[in-house]
Design a protein around this motif. Structure first.
Motif, mmCIF file in Angstrom:
data_model
loop_
_atom_site.group_PDB
_atom_site.id
_atom_site.type_symbol
_atom_site.label_atom_id
_atom_site.label_comp_id
_atom_site.label_asym_id
_atom_site.label_seq_id
_atom_site.Cartn_x
_atom_site.Cartn_y
_atom_site.Cartn_z
ATOM 1 N N LEU A 256 -1.185 2.604 0.993
ATOM 2 C CA LEU A 256 -2.432 1.601 0.748
ATOM 3 C C LEU A 256 -3.559 1.573 1.619
ATOM 4 N N PHE A 257 -3.661 1.585 2.525
ATOM 5 C CA PHE A 257 -5.077 0.966 3.864
ATOM 6 C C PHE A 257 -6.161 2.084 3.273
ATOM 7 N N GLU A 258 -5.840 3.593 3.210
ATOM 8 C CA GLU A 258 -7.102 4.069 2.611
ATOM 9 C C GLU A 258 -7.363 4.477 1.403
ATOM 10 N N LEU A 259 -6.740 3.136 0.406
ATOM 11 C CA LEU A 259 -7.078 3.036 -1.193
ATOM 12 C C LEU A 259 -7.845 1.763 -1.022
ATOM 13 N N LEU A 260 -7.547 0.587 -0.427
ATOM 14 C CA LEU A 260 -8.651 -0.354 0.195
ATOM 15 C C LEU A 260 -9.672 -0.288 0.256
ATOM 16 N N TYR A 261 -10.240 0.212 -0.174
ATOM 17 C CA TYR A 261 -11.886 0.491 -0.255
ATOM 18 C C TYR A 261 -12.993 -0.393 -0.992
ATOM 19 N N PHE A 262 -13.265 -1.245 0.103
ATOM 20 C CA PHE A 262 -14.759 -1.954 -0.928
ATOM 21 C C PHE A 262 -15.945 -1.441 -1.237
ATOM 22 N N ARG A 274 -10.287 1.839 10.134
ATOM 23 C CA ARG A 274 -10.424 1.357 11.287
ATOM 24 C C ARG A 274 -10.065 0.439 11.754
ATOM 25 N N TRP A 275 -10.287 -1.261 11.088
ATOM 26 C CA TRP A 275 -10.479 -2.802 10.886
ATOM 27 C C TRP A 275 -8.972 -2.968 10.918
ATOM 28 N N TYR A 276 -8.623 -2.065 9.391
ATOM 29 C CA TYR A 276 -7.865 -2.674 8.877
ATOM 30 C C TYR A 276 -5.994 -2.482 10.077
ATOM 31 N N GLN A 277 -6.678 -1.273 11.434
ATOM 32 C CA GLN A 277 -5.421 -0.971 11.551
ATOM 33 C C GLN A 277 -5.162 -2.094 12.330
ATOM 34 N N LEU A 313 0.070 -5.856 -2.820
ATOM 35 C CA LEU A 313 -1.375 -5.191 -2.312
ATOM 36 C C LEU A 313 -0.719 -3.687 -2.791
ATOM 37 N N LEU A 314 -0.156 -3.448 -3.599
ATOM 38 C CA LEU A 314 -0.049 -2.200 -4.657
ATOM 39 C C LEU A 314 -0.471 -2.326 -5.851
ATOM 40 N N VAL A 315 -0.123 -3.772 -6.091
ATOM 41 C CA VAL A 315 -0.530 -4.357 -7.600
ATOM 42 C C VAL A 315 -2.634 -4.571 -7.283
ATOM 43 N N ALA A 316 -2.295 -4.619 -6.302
ATOM 44 C CA ALA A 316 -3.743 -5.051 -5.632
ATOM 45 C C ALA A 316 -4.949 -3.904 -6.085
ATOM 46 N N SER A 324 -12.541 -9.658 -2.404
ATOM 47 C CA SER A 324 -13.788 -8.798 -0.958
ATOM 48 C C SER A 324 -12.806 -8.236 0.173
ATOM 49 N N ILE A 325 -13.235 -7.822 0.731
ATOM 50 C CA ILE A 325 -12.486 -6.939 2.172
ATOM 51 C C ILE A 325 -12.067 -8.741 3.628
ATOM 52 N N TYR A 326 -12.610 -9.288 2.958
ATOM 53 C CA TYR A 326 -12.372 -10.772 4.009
ATOM 54 C C TYR A 326 -11.281 -10.829 3.641
ATOM 55 N N PHE A 327 -10.733 -11.293 1.892
ATOM 56 C CA PHE A 327 -9.081 -11.812 1.978
ATOM 57 C C PHE A 327 -8.372 -10.738 2.333
ATOM 58 N N VAL A 328 -8.491 -9.896 2.322
ATOM 59 C CA VAL A 328 -7.610 -7.745 2.554
ATOM 60 C C VAL A 328 -7.421 -8.423 3.959
ATOM 61 N N PHE A 329 -8.326 -8.653 4.810
ATOM 62 C CA PHE A 329 -8.502 -8.848 6.537
ATOM 63 C C PHE A 329 -6.978 -10.124 6.553
ATOM 64 N N VAL A 330 -7.281 -11.175 5.636
ATOM 65 C CA VAL A 330 -6.240 -12.062 6.558
ATOM 66 C C VAL A 330 -4.863 -11.141 5.752
ATOM 67 N N LEU A 331 -4.372 -10.946 4.690
ATOM 68 C CA LEU A 331 -3.302 -10.435 4.623
ATOM 69 C C LEU A 331 -2.838 -9.189 5.309
ATOM 70 N N ILE A 332 -3.927 -8.803 5.858
ATOM 71 C CA ILE A 332 -3.297 -7.762 6.907
ATOM 72 C C ILE A 332 -2.996 -8.197 8.448
ATOM 73 N N LEU A 333 -3.944 -9.536 8.460
ATOM 74 C CA LEU A 333 -3.734 -10.291 9.929
ATOM 75 C C LEU A 333 -1.959 -10.522 10.020
ATOM 76 N N TYR A 334 -1.652 -10.997 8.573
ATOM 77 C CA TYR A 334 0.043 -11.895 8.011
ATOM 78 C C TYR A 334 0.465 -11.082 8.183
ATOM 79 N N GLU A 335 -0.159 -9.141 7.580
ATOM 80 C CA GLU A 335 1.433 -8.729 7.399
ATOM 81 C C GLU A 335 1.922 -8.242 8.802
ATOM 82 N N GLY A 336 0.575 -7.998 10.588
ATOM 83 C CA GLY A 336 1.190 -8.238 11.626
ATOM 84 C C GLY A 336 2.068 -9.329 11.885
#
Length: 392
Positions: A256-262, A274-277, A313-316, A324-336
């Motif tokens: 999903l990371f490569e599809l979450l493109y803003f 790279r920021w997602y990773q 995230l699949l539904v998103a 916003s990409i910043y909302f995704v940043f928070v979700l990815i930090l939570y995922e980690g």
């Protein structure tokens, strides 16, 4: 390698300055003539994940039954050589086959290294598991952050990978110079006899010198096949939730990371990836380093939360409703955070509940669970990538 997955597939290079623009590659970039509503490479980053994890899975499935016959020093040397080869092959890649061969070598180094050093923790006090977990989390963060930082600073992905060759050299030096040689069977061939491995010398004291460390040493490698089966059966309550957690998070990372493109974000597509990773690895590092403060025995609860994260995230991705990409940043930090917590707490539970003579085998077997979940997620990620990239 996973932080570089998007660059490996698209062969995009960073120019001088802070941006990343595509340059004429030796193979056709994945997003040329793309009619999908998503900015897709021809090959999913899930393919890089499979190349990065299947050799590891093979090693982890088979190694617990024979790896103790090889001295630890030889295993570390193999890890170092394959890591060096992987960076060189990918950096000088002339096509996808060479790139994937380099990723496979990285997988061999990672898989053999993980099972080797995890087994080595059984020769020390159980607190070493926290140090191991924090160190692996820090390694992921350092790798992702250094790749992001060097490419953002203007280095091309090729030069960044070449710079990384210093890491395997440091690992070998650390093992030879820092690890207490009196504590591990560094150059012993074959199964070790019962009893203490070595008598500590005046110049080499136990890593966490205490009576507990001595009591925690494995007393024998001579475990019958039936005993091994019983150990694995008793570990399933931890192995299955750990596998589910890693299935969900790596499906997110490589599917999903490569599809979450803003498109309106101030970062290019490769930079976003790279920021997602990096943020994912930051979350992993924080939670893997928290074991001394927080202990979680119900690993299944973390599995449920990670699956909910994956579904959201699949539904998103499908409906593209995130603002916003910043909302995704928070979700990815939570995922980690969820992934790191499941990892460190699983190994703590296994270490605490295993008999001393079974502990080395149990620690080796447990690291198979996350790899199995990652492998399944990589296969599904390719199918999901192909489905989404056909949508117009």
């Amino acid at each position: 390698m996973l932080s570089a997955a998007h660059d490996i597939l698209s062969h995009q290079k960073a120019p001088s300055g802070n941006g990343t623009i595509p340059t004429p590659p030796s193979i056709t970039p994945g997003n040329v003539s793309n009619t999908s509503r998503y900015d897709c490479n021809i090959i999913s980053t899930g393919a890089v994940l499979l190349a990065d994890i299947l050799p590891t899975l093979l090693i982890k499935f088979s190694a617990p039954f024979y790896i103790h016959l090889l001295p630890y020093g030889l295993r570390v040397i193999i890890c170092v050589l394959t890591a060096l080869g992987s960076f060189l092959l990918v950096a000088f890649s002339a096509g996808p086959a060479q790139s994937f061969t380099g990723v496979v070598l990285a997988s061999v180094s990672s898989g053999l290294g993980e099972i080797t050093f995890l087994a080595l923790t059984s020769y020390f006090d159980s607190a070493v598991v926290s140090a191991w977990s924090s160190g692996t989390g820090g390694a992921g963060l350092l790798g992702a952050l250094s790749y992001l930082g060097l490419t953002q600073a203007g280095l091309s992905p090729q030069h960044t990978l070449l710079t990384m060759n210093v890491i395997p050299v440091i690992m070998l030096a650390s093992y030879l110079l820092l690890a207490p040689s009196s504590q591990d069977p560094r150059w012993c061939w074959g199964a070790l006899p019962p009893g203490p491995l070595h008598s500590p010398s005046s110049s080499h004291q136990p890593l966490l010198g205490s009576a507990a460390a001595h009591q925690n040493k494995p007393q024998s490698h001579n475990i019958s096949l039936q005993e091994k089966g019983q150990v694995v059966k008793g570990l399933l309550k931890y192995l299955l939730p750990l596998a589910v957690v890693y299935f969900a998070e790596y499906f997110i990372n490589q599917g999903l990371f490569e599809l979450l493109y803003f498109r309106e974000a101030p970062l290019t597509h490769p930079q976003q990836y790279r920021w997602y990773q990096m943020l994912y690895q930051a979350g992993v590092f924080l939670s893997r380093s928290s074991a001394s403060c927080v202990r979680i025995r119900h690993i299944w609860a973390l599995a449920v939360l990670q699956c909910l994260n994956m579904v959201f995230l699949l539904v998103a991705v499908y409906f593209m409703f995130l603002p916003s990409i910043y909302f995704v940043f928070v979700l990815i930090l939570y995922e980690g955070l969820l992934g790191g917590a499941s990892y460190v707490n699983t190994f703590h539970c296994v270490s605490a509940e295993s008999q001393p003579k079974h502990r080395e085998f149990a620690m080796g077997v447990t690291c198979v669970a996350d790899t199995l979940g990652i492998s399944l997620s990589g296969a599904l990620a390719i199918l999901v990538h192909n489905y989404f990239c056909r949508l117009s």
